[in-house]
Design an enzyme around this catalytic site. Structure first.
Site, PDB file in Angstrom:
ATOM      1  N   LYS A  34       0.850  -1.201   0.000  1.00 48.88           N
ATOM      2  CA  LYS A  34       0.000   0.000   0.000  1.00 48.88           C
ATOM      3  C   LYS A  34       0.882   1.246   0.000  1.00 48.88           C
ATOM      4  CE  LYS A  34      -2.492   1.720   3.690  1.00 48.88           C
ATOM      5  NZ  LYS A  34      -2.480   3.196   3.700  1.00 48.88           N
ATOM      6  N   ASP A  61      -3.542   4.299  -1.822  1.00 42.59           N
ATOM      7  CA  ASP A  61      -4.469   4.824  -0.805  1.00 42.59           C
ATOM      8  C   ASP A  61      -4.484   6.349  -0.913  1.00 42.59           C
ATOM      9  OD1 ASP A  61      -6.156   5.012   1.341  1.00 42.59           O
ATOM     10  OD2 ASP A  61      -4.677   4.420   2.853  1.00 42.59           O
ATOM     11  N   LYS A  63      -7.354   8.276  -1.384  1.00 40.05           N
ATOM     12  CA  LYS A  63      -8.572   8.858  -0.792  1.00 40.05           C
ATOM     13  C   LYS A  63      -9.099  10.053  -1.582  1.00 40.05           C
ATOM     14  CE  LYS A  63      -7.770   7.192   3.915  1.00 40.05           C
ATOM     15  NZ  LYS A  63      -6.388   6.673   3.894  1.00 40.05           N
ATOM     16  N   ASP A  66     -13.702  14.747  -4.876  1.00 38.16           N
ATOM     17  CA  ASP A  66     -13.758  16.022  -5.601  1.00 38.16           C
ATOM     18  C   ASP A  66     -15.041  15.987  -6.421  1.00 38.16           C
ATOM     19  OD1 ASP A  66     -13.032  18.412  -7.073  1.00 38.16           O
ATOM     20  OD2 ASP A  66     -10.932  17.950  -6.634  1.00 38.16           O
ATOM     21  N   THR A 121     -11.420   5.898  10.755  1.00 35.39           N
ATOM     22  CA  THR A 121     -11.476   5.302  12.098  1.00 35.39           C
ATOM     23  C   THR A 121     -11.084   6.296  13.190  1.00 35.39           C
ATOM     24  OG1 THR A 121      -9.343   4.332  11.574  1.00 35.39           O
ATOM     25  CG2 THR A 121     -11.218   2.860  11.564  1.00 35.39           C
ATOM     26  N   ARG A 212       3.148  -0.787  10.769  1.00 36.47           N
ATOM     27  CA  ARG A 212       4.269  -0.837  11.711  1.00 36.47           C
ATOM     28  C   ARG A 212       4.617  -2.212  12.273  1.00 36.47           C
ATOM     29  NH1 ARG A 212       1.687   4.228  14.547  1.00 36.47           N
ATOM     30  NH2 ARG A 212      -0.079   3.084  13.653  1.00 36.47           N
TER      31      ARG A 212
HETATM   32  O1  C5P Z   1       1.096   0.933  11.138  1.00 35.11           O
HETATM   33  P1  C5P Z   1      -0.340   0.486  11.036  1.00 35.11           P
HETATM   34  O2  C5P Z   1      -0.497  -1.018  10.908  1.00 35.11           O
HETATM   35  O3  C5P Z   1      -1.211   1.083  12.111  1.00 35.11           O
HETATM   36  O4  C5P Z   1      -0.793   1.101   9.635  1.00 35.11           O
HETATM   37  C1  C5P Z   1      -2.122   1.017   9.188  1.00 35.11           C
HETATM   38  C2  C5P Z   1      -2.239   1.623   7.821  1.00 35.11           C
HETATM   39  O5  C5P Z   1      -3.617   1.641   7.453  1.00 35.11           O
HETATM   40  C3  C5P Z   1      -1.759   3.063   7.713  1.00 35.11           C
HETATM   41  O6  C5P Z   1      -1.247   3.234   6.384  1.00 35.11           O
HETATM   42  C4  C5P Z   1      -3.014   3.882   7.892  1.00 35.11           C
HETATM   43  O7  C5P Z   1      -2.944   5.112   7.237  1.00 35.11           O
HETATM   44  C5  C5P Z   1      -4.049   2.980   7.226  1.00 35.11           C
HETATM   45  N1  C5P Z   1      -5.412   3.199   7.664  1.00 35.11           N
HETATM   46  C6  C5P Z   1      -5.815   3.051   8.981  1.00 35.11           C
HETATM   47  N2  C5P Z   1      -7.121   3.259   9.324  1.00 35.11           N
HETATM   48  C7  C5P Z   1      -8.015   3.619   8.386  1.00 35.11           C
HETATM   49  C8  C5P Z   1      -7.624   3.756   7.057  1.00 35.11           C
HETATM   50  C9  C5P Z   1      -6.303   3.540   6.725  1.00 35.11           C
HETATM   51  O8  C5P Z   1      -5.021   2.718   9.834  1.00 35.11           O
HETATM   52  N3  C5P Z   1      -9.267   3.782   8.697  1.00 35.11           N
END
Ligand code: C5P
Length: 238
Positions: A34, A61, A63, A66, A121, A212
């Protein structure tokens, strides 16, 4: 689909060089990446083309949101990059425009899949009320899931906690893609509602977005292999 193809590693990194290093280290363990706003604005769209050329799948991603003409034209450009998924905010006009822009070949036909972002979220019921919405998070997610289905979108981004309920609402046609995944024992960081990979798959998620827990691990490849093993253990019959 192989269990490893359900894992999407989020390249939340500041430079293409750092992303290249991670991708090289993960090797065959990870097939799907992603690219979000940070890397996209730092050369990530050209890097997406390289990833596609080297046999990976890519989730952009970005998003989008427009006026319909702009979303449709932007989606048409993005479809030319060879990505598998693109996110747009799940408003009816925006979803319909993105579906027009990606053309006939949706996800099922090997083209660009349009994913609707239902409600971020980071938003609570109070945040939606402050922004002028009459409904809370659960109702808004469900409303937008139905609208995404009606618009011909290919899937939804939602938290794993919502996956089971929304699967019952939209049936099998939409791919459910869930972030907020944390293997048992790993740090939650700023995610508020998390599930393990196995729990998310059992709740009906098709793809897991993991950042992460892989990118910040001492051994990213070992962390990714452990997640794939957990996905496999939760999908005996799919
Ligand atoms: O590091 P981590 O596992 O928390 O990363 C989650 C990924 O999913 C990040 O790229 C974050 O921007 C994305 N994301 C999220 N919650 C959302 C939409 C996207 O954590 N509702």
């Amino acid at each position: 689909m192989q269990p490893r193809d359900r894992l999407i590693v989020a390249l939340d990194l500041p430079t293409v060089t750092a992303a290249e290093r991670l991708v090289e280290g993960l090797g065959d363990t990870v097939t799907f990446y992603k690219i979000g706003l940070e890397l996209a604005y730092a050369g990530g769209l050209d890097f997406a083309k390289l990833l596609v050329r080297s046999g990976h799948r890519v989730f952009l991603d970005l998003k989008l949101h427009d006026i319909p003409t702009t979303v449709e034209r932007a989606t048409r450009q993005i479809a030319g990059l060879g990505a598998t998924f693109l996110t747009v905010h799940a408003y009816p006009q925006t979803l319909a425009a993105a579906v027009r822009g990606r053309g006939q070949a949706g996800l099922a036909a090997g083209g660009l899949g349009i994913l609707g972002v239902t409600v971020m979220t980071s938003y609570s019921d109070a945040d939606l009320a402050e922004a002028g919405y009459a409904e809370g998070v659960a109702q808004t997610v469900e409303r937008r899931a139905r609208q995404a289905l009606a618009a011909g979108a290919d899937g939804l981004i939602l938290s794993a906690e919502e996956a089971a309920r929304i699967r019952a609402v939209v049936g099998p046609r939409l791919a459910l893609v869930t972030p907020g995944i944390r293997p048992a024992g790993s740090a939650v960081q700023d995610q508020k509602r998390v599930m393990t990979p196995a729990e998310a798959i059992r709740a009906g998620a098709d793809y897991l977005v993991v950042g992460r827990p892989v990118t910040a691990a001492d051994d990213p490849a070992a962390a990714a292999r452990a997640i794939v093993a957990e996905i496999e253990s939760a999908t005996p019959s799919r």
